[in-house]
Write a protein that holds these residues in place. Sequence first.
Motif, short mmCIF file in Angstrom:
data_model
loop_
_atom_site.label_atom_id
_atom_site.label_comp_id
_atom_site.label_asym_id
_atom_site.label_seq_id
_atom_site.Cartn_x
_atom_site.Cartn_y
_atom_site.Cartn_z
N SER A 77 -0.87 10.46 24.31
CA SER A 77 0.52 10.02 24.22
C SER A 77 1.20 10.71 23.03
CB SER A 77 0.58 8.49 24.06
OG SER A 77 1.92 8.06 23.96
N PRO A 78 1.53 12.00 23.18
CA PRO A 78 2.07 12.78 22.06
C PRO A 78 3.34 12.19 21.44
CG PRO A 78 1.46 14.20 23.90
CD PRO A 78 1.38 12.80 24.41
N SER A 79 4.10 11.42 22.22
CA SER A 79 5.35 10.88 21.68
C SER A 79 5.13 9.67 20.79
CB SER A 79 6.28 10.48 22.84
OG SER A 79 5.69 9.45 23.63
N THR A 80 3.93 9.07 20.85
CA THR A 80 3.62 7.94 19.96
C THR A 80 3.44 8.45 18.54
OG1 THR A 80 2.52 6.71 21.73
CG2 THR A 80 2.00 6.08 19.47
N ARG A 81 4.20 7.91 17.62
CA ARG A 81 4.07 8.35 16.23
C ARG A 81 2.94 7.56 15.55
NH1 ARG A 81 9.94 8.98 16.78
NH2 ARG A 81 10.38 11.20 16.48
N VAL A 82 2.11 8.30 14.82
CA VAL A 82 0.95 7.69 14.16
C VAL A 82 1.02 7.93 12.66
CG1 VAL A 82 -1.56 7.63 13.96
CG2 VAL A 82 -0.50 8.00 16.21
N ILE A 83 0.96 6.83 11.91
CA ILE A 83 0.90 6.91 10.45
C ILE A 83 -0.48 6.45 10.02
CG2 ILE A 83 1.82 6.06 8.26
CD1 ILE A 83 4.47 5.53 9.71
N ILE A 84 -1.22 7.33 9.35
CA ILE A 84 -2.54 6.98 8.83
C ILE A 84 -2.38 6.35 7.45
CG2 ILE A 84 -4.63 7.98 7.84
CD1 ILE A 84 -4.90 7.66 10.78
N MET A 85 -3.12 5.26 7.22
CA MET A 85 -3.09 4.57 5.93
C MET A 85 -4.51 4.53 5.36
SD MET A 85 -0.89 1.19 7.05
CE MET A 85 -2.26 0.54 8.03
N THR A 86 -4.62 4.63 4.05
CA THR A 86 -5.92 4.46 3.40
C THR A 86 -5.74 4.18 1.92
OG1 THR A 86 -8.12 5.44 3.10
CG2 THR A 86 -6.25 6.90 2.83
N SER A 87 -6.75 3.54 1.35
CA SER A 87 -6.80 3.38 -0.10
C SER A 87 -7.90 4.26 -0.68
CB SER A 87 -7.05 1.91 -0.47
OG SER A 87 -8.27 1.47 0.10
N MET A 88 -8.59 5.01 0.20
CA MET A 88 -9.72 5.83 -0.21
C MET A 88 -9.27 7.21 -0.68
SD MET A 88 -12.06 3.64 0.55
CE MET A 88 -12.44 2.30 1.69
N PRO A 89 -9.85 7.72 -1.78
CA PRO A 89 -9.48 9.06 -2.25
C PRO A 89 -10.27 10.17 -1.56
CG PRO A 89 -10.98 8.05 -3.81
CD PRO A 89 -10.72 7.01 -2.75
N GLU A 90 -10.99 9.85 -0.49
CA GLU A 90 -11.84 10.84 0.20
C GLU A 90 -11.07 12.13 0.44
OE1 GLU A 90 -15.12 12.30 2.81
OE2 GLU A 90 -13.01 12.79 2.57
N HIS A 91 -11.68 13.25 0.00
CA HIS A 91 -10.93 14.50 -0.09
C HIS A 91 -10.60 15.12 1.25
CE1 HIS A 91 -14.87 16.22 0.69
NE2 HIS A 91 -14.32 17.40 0.78
#
Length: 210
Positions: A77-91
């Motif tokens: 579903s390319p039109s679905t916007r996805v925001i990734i969230m994290t508190s991890m500093p993983e590089h």
Amino acid sequence: MTAMVRTIVVEDSLLAREAVVDRLAQLPNVTIVATLENAANAVVACARRSIGLVLMDVCTRDDESGLAAAARIKRESPSTRVIIMTSMPEHTFLAKAQAAGCDSFWYKDLQAVGLVDVVERTLRGERVWPSEAPVVWLGLARSSELTAREFDVLHQLARGLSYEQIASELGISLNTVKYHVKNLLAKTGFESTLALVVEAVDKRLVLPKY
């Protein structure tokens, strides 16, 4: 009348999930249709319903990767916007999120850019990305002092690979692997690779399973 954006929040921490929901309540054009703990369930939800926005943590219940789920959602579903969230500093998370086709990325613990602002800009078609991962101390060194290749080697060490396997995995010589390990130990002050890896994983600087 502004169309409502049907939204899913994926976060396995109840407190964090409620905080995200509270912030999204400030946006009159966003309606939350589901809150989930497992990223794999978000893939199913997006396939069954018309979803305009997904806010997804990287590390979710049952060790399901939000990055892997995001990649599937964007493919299907390319039109679905996805925001990734994290508190991890993983590089590697920033690069992996970009490779997955995510639209934006938000570090929960860095308040320079608030979540509401990121959501509003993302819904306008902007791609909102931090310039770099949060900096943490690894022994005597800041994470920003490590080179990209040193991070690559550290990541493979955390996977439990031998020097020979790391050389094969990264396409470099065994001597080059040893050179990078020597530099890592010198910079951080650790006396063994085991101590180095334990600290890197404990600080969430390296999380191989995601």
